[in-house]
Design a protein around this motif. Structure first.
Motif, mmCIF file in Angstrom:
data_model
loop_
_atom_site.group_PDB
_atom_site.id
_atom_site.type_symbol
_atom_site.label_atom_id
_atom_site.label_comp_id
_atom_site.label_asym_id
_atom_site.label_seq_id
_atom_site.Cartn_x
_atom_site.Cartn_y
_atom_site.Cartn_z
ATOM 1 N N ILE B 65 -1.116 -3.332 -0.695
ATOM 2 C CA ILE B 65 -0.715 -1.930 -0.579
ATOM 3 C C ILE B 65 -0.872 -1.209 -1.914
ATOM 4 C CG2 ILE B 65 0.802 -2.198 1.402
ATOM 5 C CD1 ILE B 65 3.155 -2.417 -0.372
ATOM 6 N N THR B 89 -5.496 -2.974 5.862
ATOM 7 C CA THR B 89 -4.395 -2.698 6.803
ATOM 8 C C THR B 89 -4.327 -3.804 7.861
ATOM 9 O OG1 THR B 89 -4.680 -0.332 6.481
ATOM 10 C CG2 THR B 89 -3.478 -1.005 8.441
ATOM 11 N N ARG B 92 -2.789 -6.895 6.409
ATOM 12 C CA ARG B 92 -1.321 -6.770 6.329
ATOM 13 C C ARG B 92 -0.689 -6.971 7.702
ATOM 14 N NH1 ARG B 92 -2.235 -2.104 3.184
ATOM 15 N NH2 ARG B 92 -1.518 -0.711 4.827
ATOM 16 N N ARG B 93 -1.313 -6.345 8.703
ATOM 17 C CA ARG B 93 -0.737 -6.371 10.050
ATOM 18 C C ARG B 93 -0.765 -7.778 10.642
ATOM 19 N NH1 ARG B 93 -3.656 -2.471 12.075
ATOM 20 N NH2 ARG B 93 -5.236 -3.823 12.968
#
Lengths: 374, 264
Positions: B65, B89, B92-93
């Motif tokens: 991030i 993203t 991360r997910r």
């Protein structure tokens, strides 16, 4: 995304209520303003719309049914000779004064119809019958206009245009765009009340044979009578409506009020959504940090906007029904067709969706790193 | 210096020569100055150090991030610099679980719904998501609080919900930022035991930022940062703490590290 969007929206009841008030306000305003507008403009072509004629013939450049110019009655025979015409009858409209019991007088619009066909006669009778105008000195007035006429009773005799007139029936809600009440009677008697020569009339109303093409017959009449204005009923009704729209600024004033209402709704919804988002910036940052895409974040806002629009539209339409039931009168009818309600709802939906863009732009700037820093 | 070529196989986090600066009105302030850092799969590594030493910045970079200025960052075998924003993203997910210092639960959602959030983001159907979330809540001892909102839970319970949320997507790497900072000693201990079990029983990799030296004994290794530089990389932290039979608070690891550092 539905569960997250729905539950977070409902959790903040105060702000949700504020946004809903904005949506309901917009829905009510669009529908009531639109309904009042339609009610008014419908009155502009009232006689045409209810006249049961297929074609109206009048003076060249006729622009409003309530303001006719005299035309020769002898045109009748020329019209009756056109193929497709089943009947053609004279119609008389003019201004006269009714003497009141108090000694005053009231201007009225006298409508004279052919006694044989009763084409263009009054409708929606409340007391008596529409053909009562055939009775001696018979006139029909509208019960909504009784106050102006100082409450005449049935069979009461009045003086109209210096001549005797007797109230033989009462209609309900037959009220035109003008402030003067309509008084229906026979053609001959109307000519006397209006002091018109018997060889003139205001319009010639035409009914066609079944299957006859209105445009073709109009074209044939125009060819035969180039000095006359010949229009299908729906066109003449629109011409009458346009007369008031263009010359009074009615459309602009109603449109401006509606636009203002929409703007207020837009501001309320946008401001509330923005406040909700500001309140939850950290939560959006968390969602970003744990892997929510921009599309998913935007979809949360869109779903919330959609839900606000839907809930607001349902509440708004219920409120509109109440307003219509409570305040719609023949004098100020609120006519809300389905397309107006549907259009209003779509408009408000667009407003809500646009309103969701502003907070989204704010969320886009949220750095998920701040979640770790806070 | 870690031999990255030798040790990258099976590593969850590989960081080499990492530099990060923050721009301020006064100019650029370096936060991380050439940090090397490696975490193997199944390890529980703590990032410790004084305030402003760059722990949270390093954790943010590991969590994809925050972007680094220079260096090499590989998370679960993926070169972060080579990934697009969408790919980061997605990483991360799907592969990372976050536990934040202040829990960052969503107020409007119930405990169960909060735990469901990562699964919702992954597009898993609500029924399956709720079933999985419920089993996680059960595992952290909060099954009976499933319908409660975060405002009705204690800090310790909130942190356990946050932990359940971090785990529900079955991530390979769990990143935690001061998970015990808002908790009292007992709750802090409970949470740390949960983390410990994750590595020993579930084989998860944990990178945890903390100030709390009382919990150092739960770590496989403590990575000490000071002024943006690695001061200590102690693999024996836990064994030293446990071997002494004392809690971390009674014998701070920092002291141990300095001694060890001096010795080297």
């Amino acid at each position: 995304m539905w569960p997250i969007a729905l539950k977070t929206l409902i959790a903040d009841r105060g702000k949700l209520l504020t946004a809903l008030v904005g949506v309901v306000f917009s829905i009510v305003l669009v529908n009531v303003q639109g309904g009042l507008f339609l009610g008014f403009i419908t009155k502009a072509g009232l006689l045409v719309d209810h006249g049961k004629a297929d074609i109206w013939i009048g003076h060249k450049e006729m622009h409003n049914v309530d303001f006719p110019r005299d035309i020769p009655r002898r045109w009748l025979n020329r019209v009756r000779g056109v193929d497709g015409v089943e009947c053609a009858q004279p119609y008389l409209i003019g201004w006269s004064d009714m003497t009141l019991p108090s000694g005053g007088f009231e201007s009225v619009v006298v409508v004279g119809v052919d006694r044989g066909s009763l084409l263009g006669n009054v409708w929606n009778m409340k007391k008596g019958r529409a053909d009562s105008i055939l009775k001696t000195d018979g006139i029909i007035v509208d019960e909504c206009e009784l106050a102006k006429l100082e409450f005449p009773e049935m069979n009461e005799v009045r003086e109209l245009g210096g001549r005797r007139a007797r109230v033989v029936g009462m209609s309900h809600g037959v009220m035109g765009f003008l402030v003067a009440p309509y008084v229906f009677t026979t053609f001959d008697r109307a000519a006397e009340y209006l002091r018109k020569a018997p060889e003139v009339c205001s319009y010639i109303l035409v009914q066609l044979h079944d299957g006859a093409d209105v445009r073709e017959v109009c074209r044939a009449i125009r060819q035969r009578m180039p000095e006359a204005e010949v229009q299908p009923s729906n066109v003449f009704s629109a011409i009458s409506t346009d007369f008031w729209m263009m010359r009074t600024g009615l459309g602009i004033s109603f449109g401006a009020a509606t636009l203002l209402g929409l703007l207020v709704g837009l501001v309320m919804v946008a401001e509330t959504m923005y406040a909700m988002v500001l309140d939850r910036l950290g939560e959006y940052g968390t969602l970003k940090a744990i892997g929510a895409t921009e599309k998913q974040i935007f979809s949360i806002l869109l779903i919330q906007a959609l839900m606000m629009a839907t809930a607001g539209a349902i509440c708004g339409l219920a409120a509109v029904s109440l307003v219509q039931y409570a305040f719609s009168t023949p004098r100020a009818p609120i006519i809300i067709p389905y397309w107006l309600s549907l259009g209003g709802c779509l408009l408000v939906l667009c407003i809500c969706l646009v309103s969701s863009l502003l907070p989204y732009l704010r969320i886009r700037k949220v750095d998920p790193h701040t979640v770790l820093q806070s | 210096m870690i031999d990255y070529c030798m040790q990258n196989d099976g590593a969850a986090v590989v960081i080499e020569g990492l530099e990060k600066s923050y721009g301020t009105a006064a100019g650029s302030t370096p936060v991380l100055k050439g940090v090397d850092f490696l975490v193997r799969r199944g390890e529980c590594v703590y990032l410790a150090g004084p305030s402003g030493s760059g722990k949270t910045t390093l954790l943010s970079i590991i969590g994809c991030i925050l972007s680094a200025d220079h260096g090499r960052v590989s998370i679960l075998g993926q070169d972060v610099f080579a990934l697009s924003g969408k790919q980061r993203t997605a990483l991360r997910r799907n592969s990372l679980g976050f536990v934040f210092q202040r829990f960052h639960l969503i107020r409007g959602l119930t405990t169960l719904d909060n735990v469901c959030v990562p699964l919702t983001l992954q597009g898993i159907c609500p029924t399956s998501a709720r079933r999985r979330a419920m089993s996680l809540l059960d595992a952290v001892g909060l099954a009976d609080k499933a319908d409660k909102h975060p405002c009705n839970l204690s800090a310790g319970q909130c942190q356990r919900v946050a932990l359940a949320r971090a785990l529900v997507g079955d991530p390979e790497l769990i990143l935690a930022d001061e998970p015990t900072a808002s908790l009292d000693a007992a709750n802090g201990q409970d949470v740390m035991e949960l983390f410990r079990r994750l590595t020993t029983e579930e084989g998860k990799t944990v990178v945890l930022v903390t100030h709390d030296q009382r919990i150092f004994r739960f770590a496989d290794r403590v990575f000490w940062l000071e002024n943006g530089c690695a001061v200590e990389n102690s693999r024996e932290a836990q064994s030293k703490s446990q071997g002494s039979g004392e809690t971390g608070s009674e014998q701070p690891l920092y002291a141990v590290s300095c001694d060890k550092s001096n010795g080297e």
